[in-house]
Structures are given as C-alpha cells and as structure tokens.
Design a protein around this motif. Structure first.
Motif, mmCIF file in Angstrom:
data_model
loop_
_atom_site.group_PDB
_atom_site.id
_atom_site.type_symbol
_atom_site.label_atom_id
_atom_site.label_comp_id
_atom_site.label_asym_id
_atom_site.label_seq_id
_atom_site.Cartn_x
_atom_site.Cartn_y
_atom_site.Cartn_z
ATOM 1 N N ARG A 97 1.099 13.680 3.620
ATOM 2 C CA ARG A 97 1.283 12.613 2.538
ATOM 3 C C ARG A 97 1.800 11.819 2.005
ATOM 4 O O ARG A 97 2.531 13.002 0.678
ATOM 5 C CB ARG A 97 -0.407 12.838 1.868
ATOM 6 N N ALA A 131 0.641 8.465 11.599
ATOM 7 C CA ALA A 131 -0.794 9.358 11.042
ATOM 8 C C ALA A 131 -1.184 10.567 11.264
ATOM 9 O O ALA A 131 -1.521 11.339 10.291
ATOM 10 C CB ALA A 131 -1.904 8.980 12.299
ATOM 11 N N SER A 132 0.568 11.295 11.930
ATOM 12 C CA SER A 132 0.355 12.660 11.561
ATOM 13 C C SER A 132 1.335 13.057 10.724
ATOM 14 O O SER A 132 1.136 14.012 9.670
ATOM 15 C CB SER A 132 1.301 13.321 12.867
ATOM 16 N N ARG A 133 1.730 12.318 9.815
ATOM 17 C CA ARG A 133 2.885 12.444 8.367
ATOM 18 C C ARG A 133 1.883 13.260 7.565
ATOM 19 O O ARG A 133 1.285 12.747 7.198
ATOM 20 C CB ARG A 133 3.528 11.287 8.159
ATOM 21 N N ALA A 163 -5.166 7.003 13.919
ATOM 22 C CA ALA A 163 -5.373 8.314 15.495
ATOM 23 C C ALA A 163 -6.047 7.443 16.589
ATOM 24 O O ALA A 163 -5.317 8.030 17.068
ATOM 25 C CB ALA A 163 -5.766 9.548 15.038
ATOM 26 N N ARG A 222 -5.891 8.230 8.014
ATOM 27 C CA ARG A 222 -5.490 8.654 9.339
ATOM 28 C C ARG A 222 -5.953 8.866 10.461
ATOM 29 O O ARG A 222 -5.770 8.971 11.320
ATOM 30 C CB ARG A 222 -5.261 10.378 8.667
ATOM 31 N N ARG A 223 -7.158 9.001 10.188
ATOM 32 C CA ARG A 223 -8.428 9.036 11.587
ATOM 33 C C ARG A 223 -7.991 7.974 12.024
ATOM 34 O O ARG A 223 -8.469 7.800 13.778
ATOM 35 C CB ARG A 223 -9.270 9.594 10.629
ATOM 36 N N ASP A 244 -6.853 8.367 1.743
ATOM 37 C CA ASP A 244 -6.018 9.151 2.838
ATOM 38 C C ASP A 244 -6.926 9.574 4.519
ATOM 39 O O ASP A 244 -6.292 9.103 5.547
ATOM 40 C CB ASP A 244 -5.404 10.492 2.462
#
Length: 105
Positions: free
Chosen positions: A87, A83-85, A34, A30-31, A26
């Motif tokens: 989990r 990406a900022s949401r 982003a 996300r990285r 996860d």
C-alpha cells in the motif's frame, strides 16, 4: 476522522438495520488491476503464440502482431507489478512522519 451521522464510510454501507461490509478502495483497485494485468498478459502471449494465423486473419504483417503482443505482455507485467505493490499511501504517510520528526529534532 470521525464520520458525522448519516455519513457513509468508504468501507461500510448501511442497509436497514445491518451493515454490509465491502473491501476498501485500495483492495478493490488492486483486484481490478490484477484482473486487467492477467487479461493483458494472456492476450499478449496469445498474440505472440498465434502470430501467423492472427496476421492472416487481420490482414496485417506478422511483425505488427509480434510488436502488439510484446507491448501487451510488457504493459501487463508492469500493471501486475503495480497491483502487487504494498500500500503506497501508508508508505507516504510514514515517510512524511519521519521527515517531520527529523525536521523537529
């Protein structure tokens, strides 16, 4: 879920006698999202700022360059929000647990 002997967990890789830790899937996803969002936003802004020279260089109309820049900016913003949401899997698990408790009651 208990891993079986010889099974590699997603967060730990065994290398000899020491364990190398890596971020969970996860966090890695996300990285990557982003970084992708950052690149799309920067290129979208560059297309919008330098539309006339880019249109001449590419041999297309500046309307097309503006459209592509705006699309890249919009999509990049959407990917950045994704990406900022928080989990999502944890939220789904909580809602399923709440639904099963409500159904049992």
């Amino acid at each position: 879920m208990t891993p079986t002997p010889g099974h590699l967990d997603d967060t730990v890789i065994r290398a000899g006698t020491r364990a190398l830790s890596r971020p969970p899937v996860d966090a890695r996803l996300r990285r990557i999202l982003a970084l992708d969002a950052t690149g799309m936003i920067l290129f979208g802004l560059a297309y919008l700022v330098a539309r006339v020279p880019l249109a001449r260089l590419l041999g297309v109309g500046d309307t097309l360059v503006i459209t592509v820049g705006g699309l890249m900016l919009t999509i990049g913003t959407g990917v950045a929000l994704l990406a900022s949401r928080v989990r999502l899997q944890a939220d789904l698990a909580q809602s399923r647990n709440a639904a099963s408790v409500t159904a049992v009651s």
